[in-house]
Design a protein around this motif. Structure first.
Motif, PDB file in Angstrom:
ATOM      1  N   VAL A 105       9.699  -7.634  11.493  1.00  0.00           N
ATOM      2  CA  VAL A 105      10.786  -7.112  10.665  1.00  0.00           C
ATOM      3  C   VAL A 105      10.460  -7.311   9.193  1.00  0.00           C
ATOM      4  N   GLY A 106      10.761  -6.296   8.397  1.00  0.00           N
ATOM      5  CA  GLY A 106      10.745  -6.404   6.942  1.00  0.00           C
ATOM      6  C   GLY A 106      12.167  -6.294   6.426  1.00  0.00           C
ATOM      7  N   ASP A 107      12.499  -7.033   5.377  1.00  0.00           N
ATOM      8  CA  ASP A 107      13.887  -7.096   4.903  1.00  0.00           C
ATOM      9  C   ASP A 107      13.894  -7.404   3.417  1.00  0.00           C
ATOM     10  N   ALA A 108      14.596  -6.587   2.636  1.00  0.00           N
ATOM     11  CA  ALA A 108      14.726  -6.840   1.203  1.00  0.00           C
ATOM     12  C   ALA A 108      15.943  -6.103   0.678  1.00  0.00           C
ATOM     13  N   PRO A 113       4.079 -19.484  -2.920  1.00  0.00           N
ATOM     14  CA  PRO A 113       4.835 -18.455  -2.235  1.00  0.00           C
ATOM     15  C   PRO A 113       4.195 -17.089  -2.380  1.00  0.00           C
ATOM     16  N   LEU A 114       4.223 -16.312  -1.283  1.00  0.00           N
ATOM     17  CA  LEU A 114       3.669 -14.971  -1.262  1.00  0.00           C
ATOM     18  C   LEU A 114       4.810 -13.997  -1.005  1.00  0.00           C
ATOM     19  N   ILE A 115       5.093 -13.120  -1.967  1.00  0.00           N
ATOM     20  CA  ILE A 115       6.150 -12.132  -1.788  1.00  0.00           C
ATOM     21  C   ILE A 115       5.596 -10.981  -0.954  1.00  0.00           C
ATOM     22  N   LEU A 116       6.222 -10.756   0.202  1.00  0.00           N
ATOM     23  CA  LEU A 116       5.760  -9.711   1.109  1.00  0.00           C
ATOM     24  C   LEU A 116       6.410  -8.366   0.805  1.00  0.00           C
ATOM     25  N   SER A 117       7.641  -8.399   0.349  1.00  0.00           N
ATOM     26  CA  SER A 117       8.437  -7.167   0.195  1.00  0.00           C
ATOM     27  C   SER A 117       8.295  -6.570  -1.195  1.00  0.00           C
ATOM     28  N   LYS A 118       7.093  -6.144  -1.515  1.00  0.00           N
ATOM     29  CA  LYS A 118       6.864  -5.444  -2.770  1.00  0.00           C
ATOM     30  C   LYS A 118       5.875  -4.316  -2.535  1.00  0.00           C
ATOM     31  N   VAL A 119       5.938  -3.303  -3.388  1.00  0.00           N
ATOM     32  CA  VAL A 119       5.023  -2.179  -3.276  1.00  0.00           C
ATOM     33  C   VAL A 119       3.630  -2.639  -3.647  1.00  0.00           C
ATOM     34  N   SER A 120       2.650  -2.318  -2.840  1.00  0.00           N
ATOM     35  CA  SER A 120       1.270  -2.781  -3.093  1.00  0.00           C
ATOM     36  C   SER A 120       0.723  -2.174  -4.382  1.00  0.00           C
TER      37      SER A 120
END
Length: 254
Positions: free
Chosen positions: A108-111, A247-254
């Motif tokens: 799951v992705g969530d933001a 911390p690694l932010i997963l929910s961002k545009v690459s």
């Protein structure tokens, strides 16, 4: 029990979270006076289908609620979270919180992000700025060896130092193969479970910040939560991984 993710699983979780970030970006570009919240849901639905993902929110239910009917949550002005998109027309000066979740490759992705509709008041602008920065204050504490409440305390202290209040009825959460996994992550320092942060934890941090009281009311639709005093509320969220390198932010545009 907190489910730790392997490095490979964390990398896989980048993908649903990237989809979520791209949807939020597209919705942000579409928001203007005259847009309906239903039209924003249509954008998300189309993008989720194109990505061959699944809308995590649609059909979701908590307790004895009716299943959630849409791909996004759209919460306008005094609505805090879980606002249901539909025919409501956004007006100049509104703020609208958009929360998106998708399932892709088993994770799951969530933001979430709160957007201004046209020109907004200085007070609303400050609320958005403080809420978004409080999220990053929390993220900055998501390092191995810290405690969960270090995140919670950092969010609360930043918010309250600017004269706003943090909602207590809704919290952040662990995330992975399920949208809601342990631990719960309050946006205030409390007496609850306070585990030490470890590499492999993946957390959805989501401060919800009110202009006035932190107390809420639930509307008759069983989903939409609003501020008890009718004042504005804002909501920002990122899914992050705790790593030994920070911390690694997963929910961002690459």
């Amino acid at each position: 029990m907190i489910i730790l993710k392997t490095r490979k699983e964390v990398e896989t979780m980048r993908e649903p979270n990237r989809i979520v970030a791209e949807i939020l970006q597209a919705i942000g570009e579409a928001i203007r006076p005259g847009t309906t919240t239903g039209e924003l849901d249509d954008i998300a639905t189309k993008m989720i289908e194109q990505a061959k993902a699944v809308a995590a929110f649609k059909g979701y239910r908590m307790r004895n609620q009716t299943p959630y009917p849409a791909a996004i949550c759209s919460s306008v002005n005094e609505e805090i979270v879980h606002g249901i998109p539909g025919p409501r027309v956004l007006e100049e000066g509104d703020i609208v919180g958009i929360d998106v979740g998708v399932v892709f490759k088993g994770f799951v992705g969530d933001a979430a992000k709160t957007f201004a509709v046209g020109e907004i008041s200085p007070q609303a602008k400050k609320l958005l700025e403080v809420t978004e920065q409080s999220l990053y204050e929390g993220i900055s504490m998501a390092i191995t060896g810290n405690r969960l409440m270090d995140i919670s305390g950092a969010i609360q202290e930043y918010v309250e130092s600017h004269g706003f209040s943090v909602v207590r009825d809704f919290v952040g959460h662990g995330i992975g193969r399920k949208m809601h996994e342990p631990p719960q992550i309050p946006n205030y320092r409390g007496p609850g479970w306070n585990p030490r942060l470890q590499e492999g934890m993946v957390l959805a941090l989501e401060p919800m910040v009110n202009q006035g009281t932190w107390r809420i009311k639930l509307l008759q639709d069983e989903w939409t939560a609003v501020t008890a005093d009718g004042k504005l509320s804002a909501h920002f969220e990122h899914s992050i991984a705790v790593t030994d390198n920070g911390p690694l932010i997963l929910s961002k545009v690459s």
